[in-house]
Write an enzyme that holds these catalytic residues in place. Structure first.
Site, mmCIF file in Angstrom:
data_model
loop_
_atom_site.group_PDB
_atom_site.id
_atom_site.type_symbol
_atom_site.label_atom_id
_atom_site.label_comp_id
_atom_site.label_asym_id
_atom_site.label_seq_id
_atom_site.Cartn_x
_atom_site.Cartn_y
_atom_site.Cartn_z
ATOM 1 C CB ALA A 142 7.025 -1.178 17.627
ATOM 2 N N GLY A 175 -1.880 0.311 12.788
ATOM 3 C CA GLY A 175 -0.839 1.551 13.186
ATOM 4 C C GLY A 175 -1.431 2.601 14.185
ATOM 5 C CG ASP A 176 -4.672 4.763 12.371
ATOM 6 O OD1 ASP A 176 -3.555 5.026 12.057
ATOM 7 O OD2 ASP A 176 -5.298 4.598 11.516
ATOM 8 C CB ALA A 190 -4.768 7.972 10.449
HETATM 9 O O1 KDG Z 1 -4.881 4.539 8.923
HETATM 10 C C1 KDG Z 1 -5.957 3.959 8.235
HETATM 11 C C2 KDG Z 1 -6.168 4.983 7.195
HETATM 12 O O2 KDG Z 1 -5.564 4.806 6.257
HETATM 13 C C3 KDG Z 1 -7.652 5.288 6.865
HETATM 14 O O3 KDG Z 1 -8.352 5.374 8.017
HETATM 15 C C4 KDG Z 1 -8.037 6.438 5.950
HETATM 16 O O4 KDG Z 1 -6.920 8.242 7.025
HETATM 17 C C5 KDG Z 1 -7.026 7.495 5.995
HETATM 18 C C6 KDG Z 1 -6.163 7.939 4.846
HETATM 19 O O5 KDG Z 1 -6.212 9.041 4.846
HETATM 20 O O6 KDG Z 1 -5.720 6.970 4.208
#
Ligand code: KDG
Length: 311
Positions: A230, A255-256, A33
């Site tokens: 949102a 979301g990111d 993320a």
């Molecule tokens: O936000 C997307 C994430 O789910 C993915 O990139 C992986 O960071 C991650 C996680 O820990 O689930």
């Protein structure tokens, strides 16, 4: 100094087109993320840095290569010769439904500690982004997250906490006990509607949690509603931003992207409406393409969706 510093665990994601149990080809991607947010900002021309620990092998090399290729500064990344890369298997069942299996316990990324973050924070940043994933990784990562949030907030840096509850890493109770105090260091809190009470009383209504956060010094609470856009709460009230009507191909990473768009708007000095418009624009780019971050726009592509009216 950079515009945005984020830290956490970057994973090597192995994606299958169908059920993992039936095998077939896997494709290799960078996931995480925090690194998704860093890439989102770097694509728009902001100076973004990612800090963390990566394995000292080919997989760690892959993570660094991807980040560098996207223009993310990795000056404060530590190579860990003792621990393996964190892996994630991702199987797509429908556009909206993907299942994740982690192989990250004891990984290089999970060994993150305060000393890994000290130089990155000392180098200076306008925004510190952190997620609720990092404190779930280990005791040292939890201490490092808390230290970074506290240090940045004391220095007057804008701290953004992106809740990102990962049920496979910890329970809602454990997450709430850690994330609620952490939110007190944040200016901006981002959560999906179903995870908002992890920064308030368990089971509390949205308005109650928001009122508590605003009373504790948070200036903006962003509640992500997926395809419904949102809601943004400030002391002035609440504003709804509709999602842009694109065909959803892959919602992972949306979301990111939303958070990256919001923070990009903040760095550009946009007002709340402008920050939200950029947030939903990046979210739309993320869901319209495959992968967590591959489809995110460069600055000259932001206007590609200008004709889409929020649906
Ligand atoms: O936000 C997307 C994430 O789910 C993915 O990139 C992986 O960071 C991650 C996680 O820990 O689930």
């Amino acid at each position: 100094a950079v515009d945005l510093l984020t830290f956490g665990e970057a994973l090597v994601s192995l994606r299958s087109a169908g059920p993992l149990a039936t095998g077939g080809a896997l494709t290799m991607h960078l996931a995480g993320a925090e690194s998704n947010v860093a890439i989102g900002l770097a694509r728009l021309g902001h100076r973004a840095a990612w800090a963390g620990r990566v394995s000292d092998d080919e997989l760690g090399g892959y993570v660094l290569r991807q980040l560098r290729a996207e223009g993310v500064a990795v000056d404060h990344v530590t190579r860990d010769p003792q621990r393996p890369a964190g892996l994630m298997f991702l199987e797509r069942r429908t556009a909206d439904l993907t299942r994740v299996r982690y192989h990250r316990a004891g990984s290089a990324g999970s060994a993150l500690g305060v000393e890994d973050l000290r130089p990155a924070l000392a180098a200076g940043t306008r925004v510190l982004h952190l997620t609720g994933i990092t404190p779930a990784l280990s005791d040292s990562a939890r201490a490092a997250t808390r230290w970074a949030a506290e240090t940045a907030s004391r220095a007057g840096t804008l701290v953004c906490l992106d809740v990102n509850h990962r049920a496979k890493l910890w329970s809602r109770d454990d997450a709430g006990a850690v994330l609620t105090p952490l939110a007190g260091y944040a200016s901006v809190v981002v959560a999906s509607a179903d995870e908002l009470d992890l920064v308030g009383e368990p089971g509390a209504a949205e308005e109650t949690v928001v009122a508590g956060l605003l009373a504790r010094g948070v200036t903006t609470v962003l509640v992500k509603l997926g395809g419904d856009g949102a809601r943004a709460y400030t002391r002035e009230g609440v504003r709804h931003a509709a999602a842009l009507p694109v065909t959803a191909v892959d919602t992972v990473g949306a979301g990111d992207a939303f958070t990256a768009g919001y923070l990009s708007g903040h760095l550009d000095g946009l007002d709340l409406a402008g920050r939200l418009r950029r947030a939903v624009t990046l979210g739309a780019f993320a869901v319209a393409g495959d992968g967590d971050w591959e489809g995110l726009p460069r600055r000259d592509e932001l206007s590609l969706l200008d004709d889409l009216q929020p649906g």
